[in-house]
Design an enzyme around this catalytic site. Structure first.
Site, PDB file in Angstrom:
ATOM      1  N   ASP A  33      46.954  29.570  35.066  1.00 50.57           N
ATOM      2  CA  ASP A  33      46.681  30.366  36.286  1.00 50.57           C
ATOM      3  C   ASP A  33      47.075  29.588  37.531  1.00 50.57           C
ATOM      4  OD1 ASP A  33      43.923  31.832  34.650  1.00 50.57           O
ATOM      5  OD2 ASP A  33      45.620  32.905  35.516  1.00 50.57           O
ATOM      6  N   ASP A 178      43.759  40.694  31.694  1.00 50.28           N
ATOM      7  CA  ASP A 178      43.384  39.375  32.200  1.00 50.28           C
ATOM      8  C   ASP A 178      42.191  39.435  33.148  1.00 50.28           C
ATOM      9  OD1 ASP A 178      45.244  36.858  34.120  1.00 50.28           O
ATOM     10  OD2 ASP A 178      43.303  36.812  33.115  1.00 50.28           O
TER      11      ASP A 178
HETATM   12  C1  DX5 Z   1      41.990  35.175  37.520  1.00 48.86           C
HETATM   13  C2  DX5 Z   1      42.891  34.681  36.396  1.00 48.86           C
HETATM   14  C3  DX5 Z   1      42.298  34.937  35.047  1.00 48.86           C
HETATM   15  C4  DX5 Z   1      40.947  34.318  34.868  1.00 48.86           C
HETATM   16  C5  DX5 Z   1      40.493  34.496  33.439  1.00 48.86           C
HETATM   17  O1  DX5 Z   1      42.742  35.219  38.708  1.00 48.86           O
HETATM   18  O2  DX5 Z   1      44.137  35.330  36.441  1.00 48.86           O
HETATM   19  O3  DX5 Z   1      43.201  34.424  34.045  1.00 48.86           O
HETATM   20  O4  DX5 Z   1      41.004  32.953  35.187  1.00 48.86           O
HETATM   21  O5  DX5 Z   1      39.296  33.836  33.345  1.00 48.86           O
HETATM   22  P1  DX5 Z   1      37.988  34.575  32.794  1.00 48.86           P
HETATM   23  O6  DX5 Z   1      38.326  34.906  31.353  1.00 48.86           O
HETATM   24  O7  DX5 Z   1      36.957  33.519  32.941  1.00 48.86           O
HETATM   25  O8  DX5 Z   1      37.774  35.771  33.625  1.00 48.86           O
HETATM   26 ZN    ZN Z   2      45.507  34.833  34.770  1.00 46.35          ZN
END
Ligand code: DX5
Ligand code: ZN
Length: 218
Positions: A33, A178
């Site tokens: 990310d 996501d």
């Molecule tokens: C948010 C990111 C996601 C997030 C996923 O901007 O794109 O990938 O980090 O993390 P969780 O699964 O903790 O929501």
């Molecule tokens: Zn992401």
């Protein structure tokens, strides 16, 4: 479904061990990310470059790069160096569809798969014209910018609608979701038509990576 584990919230001090454990536990991809502090409030650029550097030396698992940045072109070039499996860019970061098409072509010309991501409030119709040219649509099920948020339920209908459109138009595009995905909601995502799900908190905070990933993979 395939699992792309987000490494956003992996603790730095024992990250190498965590990456090894995630690979052994069966994650299909590492989801990187990348945030620039402009497109979204947080800036994870330095940390994600460092983690990608480590991953490139310790694993052959495919890297799933998620660019949440304004200066898309320079970030594409920075991450192509690591020969990732795919680079996903945000529809909302493009000023024109021409610009988005240039990024798509540049990524593909560099032997990398390309994905387009849309935020929860961006309508699906906005990306229909690009679907024949990309490999994956990354449907944000939370507002991009940080991990550990709750999944926005209305985004599941979006996935269902996209799946229907892909089938009706004979397109070969994977759907990846996501944000906020966990053992309480992953089945809804599977039934809605997801091919890949990103999970960060649900995996990283679980006591048994292997068990959690095995369940999510269903
Ligand atoms: C948010 C990111 C996601 C997030 C996923 O901007 O794109 O990938 O980090 O993390 P969780 O699964 O903790 O929501
Ligand atoms: Zn992401």
């Amino acid at each position: 479904m395939e699992i792309s584990t987000s490494i956003l919230n992996v603790e730095k001090d024992n990250c190498i061990k965590t990456f090894y454990n995630l690979e052994t536990a069966g994650t299909d991809y590492f989801h990187i990310d990348v945030m620039d502090g402009k497109f979204v409030e947080n800036n994870t650029t330095e940390l994600m470059l460092e983690y990608t550097e480590y991953l490139n030396t310790i694993t052959n698992l495919p890297l799933d790069i998620h660019l949440m940045v304004e200066d898309v072109f320079s970030y594409i070039k920075s991450f192509l160096i690591f020969e990732p499996n795919n680079i996903t860019i945000h529809y909302e970061a493009a000023k024109t569809s021409e610009e988005l098409k240039q990024w798509i072509n540049y990524i593909k010309e560099n032997n990398c798969k390309v994905g387009i991501s849309i935020k929860p409030n961006t309508e699906l119709e906005k990306i229909y014209e690009f679907l024949p040219y990309i490999h994956t649509v990354l449907i944000m099920t939370v507002e991009p910018g940080k991990g550990g948020q709750a999944l926005i339920p209305s985004t599941i209908d979006k996935i269902r609608k996209l799946k229907k459109y892909i089938i009706e138009n004979n397109l070969e595009v994977d759907i990846e979701a996501d944000g906020g995905i966990n053992l309480n909601n992953y089945l809804e995502l599977k039934n809605a038509g997801c091919d890949i799900i990103v999970a960060g908190t649900a995996i990283i905070n679980s006591k048994d990576f292997k068990e959690t990933i095995k369940k999510l993979k269903i």
